[in-house]
Design a protein around this motif. Structure first.
Motif, PDB file in Angstrom:
ATOM      1  N   CYS A  47       0.815  -1.228   0.000  1.00 33.59           N
ATOM      2  CA  CYS A  47       0.000   0.000   0.000  1.00 33.59           C
ATOM      3  C   CYS A  47       0.843   1.270   0.000  1.00 33.59           C
ATOM      4  N   ASP A  48       2.095   1.160  -0.408  1.00 31.50           N
ATOM      5  CA  ASP A  48       3.007   2.319  -0.409  1.00 31.50           C
ATOM      6  C   ASP A  48       3.088   2.983   0.960  1.00 31.50           C
ATOM      7  N   GLY A  49       2.876   2.211   2.009  1.00 33.51           N
ATOM      8  CA  GLY A  49       2.956   2.751   3.362  1.00 33.51           C
ATOM      9  C   GLY A  49       1.765   3.609   3.757  1.00 33.51           C
ATOM     10  N   HIS A  50       0.697   3.591   2.945  1.00 36.17           N
ATOM     11  CA  HIS A  50      -0.517   4.357   3.257  1.00 36.17           C
ATOM     12  C   HIS A  50      -1.403   3.516   4.172  1.00 36.17           C
ATOM     13  N   LEU A  51      -1.549   3.948   5.408  1.00 36.68           N
ATOM     14  CA  LEU A  51      -2.338   3.225   6.399  1.00 36.68           C
ATOM     15  C   LEU A  51      -3.509   4.089   6.849  1.00 36.68           C
ATOM     16  N   ILE A  52      -4.572   3.424   7.262  1.00 35.40           N
ATOM     17  CA  ILE A  52      -5.730   4.106   7.839  1.00 35.40           C
ATOM     18  C   ILE A  52      -5.885   3.594   9.263  1.00 35.40           C
ATOM     19  N   VAL A  53      -5.992   4.522  10.197  1.00 34.66           N
ATOM     20  CA  VAL A  53      -6.178   4.179  11.606  1.00 34.66           C
ATOM     21  C   VAL A  53      -7.544   4.701  12.024  1.00 34.66           C
ATOM     22  N   THR A  54      -8.310   3.849  12.696  1.00 38.72           N
ATOM     23  CA  THR A  54      -9.610   4.251  13.220  1.00 38.72           C
ATOM     24  C   THR A  54      -9.823   3.584  14.572  1.00 38.72           C
ATOM     25  N   ILE A  55     -10.927   3.910  15.198  1.00 36.61           N
ATOM     26  CA  ILE A  55     -11.215   3.350  16.514  1.00 36.61           C
ATOM     27  C   ILE A  55     -11.794   1.946  16.375  1.00 36.61           C
ATOM     28  N   SER A  56     -11.680   1.172  17.435  1.00 34.17           N
ATOM     29  CA  SER A  56     -12.354  -0.118  17.516  1.00 34.17           C
ATOM     30  C   SER A  56     -13.740   0.128  18.097  1.00 34.17           C
ATOM     31  N   LEU A  57     -14.715  -0.581  17.597  1.00 30.72           N
ATOM     32  CA  LEU A  57     -16.064  -0.452  18.154  1.00 30.72           C
ATOM     33  C   LEU A  57     -16.258  -1.307  19.393  1.00 30.72           C
ATOM     34  N   LEU A  58     -15.350  -2.253  19.642  1.00 31.54           N
ATOM     35  CA  LEU A  58     -15.520  -3.188  20.740  1.00 31.54           C
ATOM     36  C   LEU A  58     -14.670  -2.878  21.961  1.00 31.54           C
ATOM     37  N   HIS A  59     -13.561  -2.176  21.746  1.00 33.57           N
ATOM     38  CA  HIS A  59     -12.623  -1.931  22.840  1.00 33.57           C
ATOM     39  C   HIS A  59     -12.032  -0.539  22.709  1.00 33.57           C
ATOM     40  N   ARG A  60     -11.394  -0.085  23.747  1.00 32.55           N
ATOM     41  CA  ARG A  60     -10.675   1.192  23.699  1.00 32.55           C
ATOM     42  C   ARG A  60      -9.296   0.939  23.104  1.00 32.55           C
ATOM     43  N   SER A  61      -9.314   0.623  21.822  1.00 31.79           N
ATOM     44  CA  SER A  61      -8.090   0.372  21.075  1.00 31.79           C
ATOM     45  C   SER A  61      -8.282   0.958  19.688  1.00 31.79           C
ATOM     46  N   LEU A  62      -7.205   0.930  18.897  1.00 29.44           N
ATOM     47  CA  LEU A  62      -7.258   1.430  17.526  1.00 29.44           C
ATOM     48  C   LEU A  62      -7.047   0.271  16.562  1.00 29.44           C
ATOM     49  N   THR A  63      -7.543   0.427  15.351  1.00 30.88           N
ATOM     50  CA  THR A  63      -7.350  -0.567  14.318  1.00 30.88           C
ATOM     51  C   THR A  63      -6.635   0.102  13.148  1.00 30.88           C
ATOM     52  N   VAL A  64      -5.604  -0.583  12.639  1.00 27.63           N
ATOM     53  CA  VAL A  64      -4.772  -0.055  11.560  1.00 27.63           C
ATOM     54  C   VAL A  64      -4.935  -0.954  10.342  1.00 27.63           C
ATOM     55  N   TYR A  65      -5.336  -0.346   9.219  1.00 30.56           N
ATOM     56  CA  TYR A  65      -5.565  -1.077   7.977  1.00 30.56           C
ATOM     57  C   TYR A  65      -4.639  -0.573   6.878  1.00 30.56           C
ATOM     58  N   PRO A  66      -4.130  -1.468   6.021  1.00 31.76           N
ATOM     59  CA  PRO A  66      -3.552  -0.987   4.760  1.00 31.76           C
ATOM     60  C   PRO A  66      -4.658  -0.237   4.013  1.00 31.76           C
ATOM     61  N   ALA A  67      -4.308   0.845   3.327  1.00 31.86           N
ATOM     62  CA  ALA A  67      -5.316   1.741   2.749  1.00 31.86           C
ATOM     63  C   ALA A  67      -6.326   1.020   1.857  1.00 31.86           C
ATOM     64  N   GLN A  68      -5.886   0.096   0.998  1.00 34.03           N
ATOM     65  CA  GLN A  68      -6.833  -0.541   0.083  1.00 34.03           C
ATOM     66  C   GLN A  68      -7.790  -1.466   0.834  1.00 34.03           C
ATOM     67  N   ASP A  69      -7.368  -2.066   1.927  1.00 43.29           N
ATOM     68  CA  ASP A  69      -8.284  -2.885   2.731  1.00 43.29           C
ATOM     69  C   ASP A  69      -9.328  -2.002   3.400  1.00 43.29           C
ATOM     70  N   TRP A  70      -8.883  -0.856   3.906  1.00 45.21           N
ATOM     71  CA  TRP A  70      -9.825   0.085   4.508  1.00 45.21           C
ATOM     72  C   TRP A  70     -10.819   0.573   3.459  1.00 45.21           C
ATOM     73  N   SER A 132      -5.100  -9.379   8.472  1.00 47.53           N
ATOM     74  CA  SER A 132      -4.983  -8.327   7.462  1.00 47.53           C
ATOM     75  C   SER A 132      -4.964  -6.925   8.055  1.00 47.53           C
ATOM     76  N   LYS A 133      -4.922  -6.824   9.363  1.00 49.22           N
ATOM     77  CA  LYS A 133      -4.903  -5.521  10.037  1.00 49.22           C
ATOM     78  C   LYS A 133      -4.158  -5.667  11.356  1.00 49.22           C
ATOM     79  N   PHE A 134      -3.935  -4.541  12.011  1.00 52.56           N
ATOM     80  CA  PHE A 134      -3.327  -4.511  13.341  1.00 52.56           C
ATOM     81  C   PHE A 134      -4.292  -3.860  14.319  1.00 52.56           C
ATOM     82  N   GLU A 135      -4.124  -4.181  15.589  1.00 58.44           N
ATOM     83  CA  GLU A 135      -4.769  -3.429  16.664  1.00 58.44           C
ATOM     84  C   GLU A 135      -3.664  -2.764  17.476  1.00 58.44           C
ATOM     85  N   LEU A 136      -3.937  -1.565  17.954  1.00 58.14           N
ATOM     86  CA  LEU A 136      -3.019  -0.857  18.838  1.00 58.14           C
ATOM     87  C   LEU A 136      -3.697  -0.693  20.190  1.00 58.14           C
ATOM     88  N   TRP A 137      -3.038  -1.182  21.221  1.00 55.23           N
ATOM     89  CA  TRP A 137      -3.560  -1.152  22.581  1.00 55.23           C
ATOM     90  C   TRP A 137      -2.557  -0.475  23.502  1.00 55.23           C
TER      91      TRP A 137
END
Length: 169
Positions: A47-70, A132-137
């Protein structure tokens, strides 16, 4: 057909990264976090290093997606009915918090303060691979959540959903 190729998996001719395991990372005073080196090349190619970060709906964490997956998720969210209140709420939360976080030349991403505040991210962060994604906690929040899950394994396995009952480990 799915076949392993190092950290990459080839599926019907498409190459995608498989993110697994956990990494302990530091967030600097400016809110930058270095993506583990073992994923940088894959993310550059994928994804040329283009990532999308958003909130998790289930926990107080973040979810990181490669841009095309997002983009596929966002396209699905955009198709939800405009007059469905629940659908609109989910869309507001996910798209409204989605932030482009491109990797810099040193493999770092800048996490916005608002997202760090949502997930209570301090200096120490756990990056958890989720295929296919990461979580940040926050490191301590992840430790508590993991212990809770481990304590509930017997209960979780006692009445598995239809999807889980088909899983072979």
């Amino acid at each position: 057909m799915l076949r392993p190729s190092g950290e990459l998996w080839v599926f019907l001719g498409k190459v995608g990264a498989m993110f697994r395991g956990e990494s302990t990372l530091n967030v600097d005073s400016k809110g930058r976090m270095a993506v583990p080196a073992r994923y940088r090349e894959d993310l550059d190619r994928l994804c040329d290093g283009h990532l999308i970060v958003t909130i998790s709906l289930l926990h107080r964490s973040l979810t990181v997606y490669p841009a095309q997956d997002w983009q596929r998720i966002e396209d699905d969210l955009k198709r939800l009915p405009a007059l469905d209140q629940k659908a609109q709420s989910i869309r507001h939360l996910l798209i409204g918090h989605a932030t482009e976080c491109d990797m810099d030349s040193q493999g770092r991403i800048l996490l916005p303060q608002s997202l760090r505040d949502f997930a209570s991210l301090g200096k120490r962060v756990k990056m958890i691979g989720q295929a296919s994604k990461f979580e940040l906690w926050d490191e301590s929040a992840w430790a508590a959540h993991r212990e809770d899950l481990l304590e509930r394994v017997e209960d979780l396995m006692s009445a598995p959903s239809a999807a889980l009952s088909e899983l072979v480990l």
